[in-house]
Motif scaffolding. Structure first.
Motif, PDB file in Angstrom:
ATOM      1  N   ALA A 106       1.920  24.470  24.540  1.00  0.00           N
ATOM      2  CA  ALA A 106       1.768  25.611  23.631  1.00  0.00           C
ATOM      3  C   ALA A 106       3.078  25.840  22.885  1.00  0.00           C
ATOM      4  O   ALA A 106       4.156  25.435  23.326  1.00  0.00           O
ATOM      5  CB  ALA A 106       1.373  26.853  24.420  1.00  0.00           C
ATOM      6  N   ASP A 107       2.978  26.521  21.760  1.00  0.00           N
ATOM      7  CA  ASP A 107       4.142  26.785  20.914  1.00  0.00           C
ATOM      8  C   ASP A 107       4.734  28.147  21.299  1.00  0.00           C
ATOM      9  O   ASP A 107       4.463  29.152  20.669  1.00  0.00           O
ATOM     10  CB  ASP A 107       3.725  26.774  19.443  1.00  0.00           C
ATOM     11  CG  ASP A 107       4.910  26.958  18.503  1.00  0.00           C
ATOM     12  OD1 ASP A 107       6.068  26.799  18.958  1.00  0.00           O
ATOM     13  OD2 ASP A 107       4.683  27.279  17.332  1.00  0.00           O
ATOM     14  N   PHE A 108       5.556  28.166  22.353  1.00  0.00           N
ATOM     15  CA  PHE A 108       6.125  29.431  22.802  1.00  0.00           C
ATOM     16  C   PHE A 108       7.629  29.331  23.062  1.00  0.00           C
ATOM     17  O   PHE A 108       8.236  30.276  23.566  1.00  0.00           O
ATOM     18  CB  PHE A 108       5.403  29.946  24.058  1.00  0.00           C
ATOM     19  CG  PHE A 108       5.626  29.125  25.305  1.00  0.00           C
ATOM     20  CD1 PHE A 108       6.492  29.571  26.294  1.00  0.00           C
ATOM     21  CD2 PHE A 108       4.965  27.925  25.498  1.00  0.00           C
ATOM     22  CE1 PHE A 108       6.697  28.833  27.451  1.00  0.00           C
ATOM     23  CE2 PHE A 108       5.151  27.179  26.649  1.00  0.00           C
ATOM     24  CZ  PHE A 108       6.025  27.638  27.628  1.00  0.00           C
ATOM     25  N   CYS A 109       8.234  28.204  22.708  1.00  0.00           N
ATOM     26  CA  CYS A 109       9.668  28.014  22.929  1.00  0.00           C
ATOM     27  C   CYS A 109      10.352  27.551  21.640  1.00  0.00           C
ATOM     28  O   CYS A 109       9.727  26.914  20.793  1.00  0.00           O
ATOM     29  CB  CYS A 109       9.904  26.982  24.032  1.00  0.00           C
ATOM     30  SG  CYS A 109       9.340  27.507  25.661  1.00  0.00           S
ATOM     31  N   GLY A 143      13.955  38.357  25.367  1.00  0.00           N
ATOM     32  CA  GLY A 143      14.486  37.996  24.057  1.00  0.00           C
ATOM     33  C   GLY A 143      15.317  36.736  24.021  1.00  0.00           C
ATOM     34  O   GLY A 143      15.742  36.304  22.948  1.00  0.00           O
ATOM     35  N   GLY A 144      15.579  36.136  25.160  1.00  0.00           N
ATOM     36  CA  GLY A 144      16.421  34.938  25.192  1.00  0.00           C
ATOM     37  C   GLY A 144      15.766  33.732  24.552  1.00  0.00           C
ATOM     38  O   GLY A 144      14.547  33.675  24.368  1.00  0.00           O
ATOM     39  N   ARG A 145      16.592  32.765  24.190  1.00  0.00           N
ATOM     40  CA  ARG A 145      16.080  31.525  23.601  1.00  0.00           C
ATOM     41  C   ARG A 145      15.381  30.708  24.683  1.00  0.00           C
ATOM     42  O   ARG A 145      15.986  30.395  25.711  1.00  0.00           O
ATOM     43  CB  ARG A 145      17.227  30.725  22.983  1.00  0.00           C
ATOM     44  CG  ARG A 145      17.929  31.441  21.839  1.00  0.00           C
ATOM     45  CD  ARG A 145      19.152  30.641  21.379  1.00  0.00           C
ATOM     46  NE  ARG A 145      19.814  31.263  20.248  1.00  0.00           N
ATOM     47  CZ  ARG A 145      20.741  32.223  20.348  1.00  0.00           C
ATOM     48  NH1 ARG A 145      21.098  32.663  21.555  1.00  0.00           N
ATOM     49  NH2 ARG A 145      21.295  32.730  19.266  1.00  0.00           N
ATOM     50  N   ARG A 146      14.134  30.345  24.432  1.00  0.00           N
ATOM     51  CA  ARG A 146      13.372  29.589  25.419  1.00  0.00           C
ATOM     52  C   ARG A 146      13.394  28.098  25.089  1.00  0.00           C
ATOM     53  O   ARG A 146      13.225  27.699  23.934  1.00  0.00           O
ATOM     54  CB  ARG A 146      11.926  30.091  25.489  1.00  0.00           C
ATOM     55  CG  ARG A 146      11.803  31.472  26.124  1.00  0.00           C
ATOM     56  CD  ARG A 146      10.347  31.821  26.404  1.00  0.00           C
ATOM     57  NE  ARG A 146       9.589  32.032  25.185  1.00  0.00           N
ATOM     58  CZ  ARG A 146       9.465  33.210  24.570  1.00  0.00           C
ATOM     59  NH1 ARG A 146      10.067  34.280  25.074  1.00  0.00           N
ATOM     60  NH2 ARG A 146       8.749  33.319  23.469  1.00  0.00           N
ATOM     61  N   VAL A 147      13.605  27.291  26.131  1.00  0.00           N
ATOM     62  CA  VAL A 147      13.613  25.832  26.008  1.00  0.00           C
ATOM     63  C   VAL A 147      12.603  25.273  26.995  1.00  0.00           C
ATOM     64  O   VAL A 147      12.687  25.542  28.196  1.00  0.00           O
ATOM     65  CB  VAL A 147      15.009  25.248  26.315  1.00  0.00           C
ATOM     66  CG1 VAL A 147      14.977  23.719  26.253  1.00  0.00           C
ATOM     67  CG2 VAL A 147      16.050  25.807  25.356  1.00  0.00           C
ATOM     68  N   LEU A 148      11.654  24.502  26.484  1.00  0.00           N
ATOM     69  CA  LEU A 148      10.640  23.880  27.335  1.00  0.00           C
ATOM     70  C   LEU A 148      11.029  22.442  27.643  1.00  0.00           C
ATOM     71  O   LEU A 148      11.330  21.659  26.739  1.00  0.00           O
ATOM     72  CB  LEU A 148       9.283  23.902  26.633  1.00  0.00           C
ATOM     73  CG  LEU A 148       8.128  23.197  27.373  1.00  0.00           C
ATOM     74  CD1 LEU A 148       7.719  24.009  28.590  1.00  0.00           C
ATOM     75  CD2 LEU A 148       6.936  22.983  26.451  1.00  0.00           C
ATOM     76  N   ILE A 149      11.009  22.094  28.923  1.00  0.00           N
ATOM     77  CA  ILE A 149      11.151  20.704  29.369  1.00  0.00           C
ATOM     78  C   ILE A 149       9.959  20.427  30.264  1.00  0.00           C
ATOM     79  O   ILE A 149       9.832  21.002  31.344  1.00  0.00           O
ATOM     80  CB  ILE A 149      12.480  20.468  30.118  1.00  0.00           C
ATOM     81  CG1 ILE A 149      13.683  20.887  29.260  1.00  0.00           C
ATOM     82  CG2 ILE A 149      12.607  19.005  30.525  1.00  0.00           C
ATOM     83  CD1 ILE A 149      15.025  20.707  29.959  1.00  0.00           C
ATOM     84  N   ALA A 165      18.817  37.501  30.017  1.00  0.00           N
ATOM     85  CA  ALA A 165      19.154  36.089  29.811  1.00  0.00           C
ATOM     86  C   ALA A 165      19.348  35.748  28.335  1.00  0.00           C
ATOM     87  O   ALA A 165      18.594  36.197  27.475  1.00  0.00           O
ATOM     88  CB  ALA A 165      18.060  35.211  30.403  1.00  0.00           C
ATOM     89  N   ASP A 166      20.387  34.947  28.056  1.00  0.00           N
ATOM     90  CA  ASP A 166      20.576  34.379  26.722  1.00  0.00           C
ATOM     91  C   ASP A 166      19.644  33.186  26.508  1.00  0.00           C
ATOM     92  O   ASP A 166      19.140  32.963  25.406  1.00  0.00           O
ATOM     93  CB  ASP A 166      22.017  33.881  26.528  1.00  0.00           C
ATOM     94  CG  ASP A 166      23.051  34.936  26.810  1.00  0.00           C
ATOM     95  OD1 ASP A 166      23.956  34.631  27.599  1.00  0.00           O
ATOM     96  OD2 ASP A 166      22.938  36.031  26.260  1.00  0.00           O
ATOM     97  N   VAL A 167      19.470  32.407  27.582  1.00  0.00           N
ATOM     98  CA  VAL A 167      18.688  31.172  27.516  1.00  0.00           C
ATOM     99  C   VAL A 167      17.726  31.138  28.700  1.00  0.00           C
ATOM    100  O   VAL A 167      18.116  31.407  29.838  1.00  0.00           O
ATOM    101  CB  VAL A 167      19.595  29.923  27.552  1.00  0.00           C
ATOM    102  CG1 VAL A 167      18.757  28.645  27.432  1.00  0.00           C
ATOM    103  CG2 VAL A 167      20.646  29.974  26.454  1.00  0.00           C
ATOM    104  N   ILE A 168      16.481  30.809  28.411  1.00  0.00           N
ATOM    105  CA  ILE A 168      15.462  30.688  29.456  1.00  0.00           C
ATOM    106  C   ILE A 168      14.887  29.282  29.392  1.00  0.00           C
ATOM    107  O   ILE A 168      14.268  28.898  28.395  1.00  0.00           O
ATOM    108  CB  ILE A 168      14.344  31.729  29.270  1.00  0.00           C
ATOM    109  CG1 ILE A 168      14.920  33.146  29.288  1.00  0.00           C
ATOM    110  CG2 ILE A 168      13.279  31.568  30.366  1.00  0.00           C
ATOM    111  CD1 ILE A 168      13.923  34.218  28.859  1.00  0.00           C
ATOM    112  N   PHE A 169      15.099  28.514  30.444  1.00  0.00           N
ATOM    113  CA  PHE A 169      14.521  27.187  30.532  1.00  0.00           C
ATOM    114  C   PHE A 169      13.157  27.280  31.209  1.00  0.00           C
ATOM    115  O   PHE A 169      13.039  27.846  32.297  1.00  0.00           O
ATOM    116  CB  PHE A 169      15.429  26.245  31.321  1.00  0.00           C
ATOM    117  CG  PHE A 169      16.572  25.690  30.525  1.00  0.00           C
ATOM    118  CD1 PHE A 169      16.396  24.589  29.700  1.00  0.00           C
ATOM    119  CD2 PHE A 169      17.826  26.274  30.600  1.00  0.00           C
ATOM    120  CE1 PHE A 169      17.454  24.075  28.956  1.00  0.00           C
ATOM    121  CE2 PHE A 169      18.893  25.773  29.866  1.00  0.00           C
ATOM    122  CZ  PHE A 169      18.700  24.665  29.037  1.00  0.00           C
TER     123      PHE A 169
END
Length: 345
Positions: free
Chosen positions: A131-134, A118-124, A93-97
């Motif tokens: 937590a600071d993981f995205c 390794g994809g960019r994580r976005v938290l909603i 994945a490029d992007v993980i929501f």
């Protein structure tokens, strides 16, 4: 007019990920509820409508049968059943929501794969203390649900026209279930403005309610009667209620995933009751569900005594020990908390 609550820099950064991404994975928490599935499937339908071909929803374990009518539910990948496939999707994945959870441990056994990807994580999310993981963290506890946040996210990107009936149905389902059919955490006028917009998209809110709340098994109905007649305890002059179910009792009623959904709300139908707790024995721990009305802060109770958290009127946690020990711990904790809080209003 919908207030611009989510910060503009968060919207713009996440929007770039949506525009440039080619492979998307949407992840939500263990034992997915209506908001977890509603927000995830809504975003799934939106991304497909946007023209993204590679979109997947991955959940840690199975979800209740009364959510298996939702548009797109058959495409959901259950990690417990297909771990290698789910991990492959995450790795590519490029992007993980990350939707409706505030820290990696909330996705249970899926957490290592999520954090290794390794994809960019976005938290909603709308839970306290993220937590600071995205790379992008959209966390707004004042929101009724993560589904409401997904609606706002889509609108703020200027892409409301791509929100189709399928996505709208999922958003409404999440908003409805995370507010107890709009009986708590739902006193903000904009919630009903959003509902009006979802109806314009073609949803049938009455049918959604029936699909979620009127399709239960015989075992669930019999278990509900048993819980109310035989397992209900009250405290503090009936202002506090507790119900419990052991593994043996669950088996007696042919328990299926989701059969105890909403049980914690039942005691709140009593005139005096302001705080309700439900303890369910799972294979590895005691699952704790808490609900309240008025100003009783059940999230503080969950955080202090049951390694949990949530919202003021809807929270949960866990207890590691026997049911007998869990009940004793609840009673001791209630006595201590009540002494600090004073009279329960």
């Amino acid at each position: 007019m919908i207030t611009k609550i989510i910060k503009e820099e968060e919207i713009q950064k996440a929007k770039k990920y949506v525009e440039k991404g080619e492979r998307f994975v949407i992840v939500t928490h263990v034992s997915p509820d209506g908001d977890a599935l509603g927000s995830s499937l809504a975003l799934y339908h939106f991304l497909l409508a946007y023209g993204k071909d590679n979109v997947a929803v991955v959940v840690p374990n199975d979800f209740p049968a009364f959510f298996k009518w939702m548009p797109g539910n058959k495409e959901v990948i259950i990690y417990d059943k297909y771990p290698e496939f789910a991990e492959k999707l995450l790795n590519e994945a490029d992007v993980i929501f990350c939707l409706d959870f505030n820290e990696p441990k909330r996705v249970d056994k899926l957490a290592p794969a999520l954090m290794a990807a390794g994809g960019r994580r976005v938290l909603i999310d709308h839970h306290l203390f993220p937590a600071d993981f995205c790379r992008v963290t959209m966390s707004y506890p004042q929101m009724s649900s993560t589904s409401e946040m997904v609606f706002r996210f889509i609108c703020r990107m200027g892409l409301f026209e791509l929100l189709n009936r399928e996505a709208a149905t999922c958003i409404y389902t999440g908003m409805m279930t995370d507010t107890g059919a709009f009986t708590y955490n739902s006193n903000q006028p904009e919630i009903y403005t959003i509902i009006g917009e979802l109806i314009k998209k073609g949803i049938d809110k009455d049918e959604i309610y029936r699909n979620v709340n009127q399709v239960y098994s015989e075992g669930r109905l019999r278990m509900m009667g048993y819980v109310l007649y035989s397992k209900l305890r009250t405290y503090c002059n009936k202002k506090v209620a507790l119900i419990t179910l052991s593994q043996e009792e669950l088996r007696r009623f042919y328990y299926q995933t989701g059969d105890t959904e909403g049980f914690v709300n039942l005691p709140l139908n009593m005139a005096k009751t302001r705080f309700s707790a439900f303890l369910r024995e799972d294979p590895d721990f005691i699952k704790v569900s808490l609900r309240s009305v008025g100003n009783f802060p059940c999230n503080e109770f969950a955080s202090r005594y049951f390694n949990g958290g949530g919202h003021k009127n809807a929270s949960g946690g866990e207890f590691y020990g026997t049911m007998k020990e869990a009940i004793a711990h609840f009673e001791k904790s209630l006595k201590e908390f009540h002494a600090e809080l004073g009279n329960i209003q």
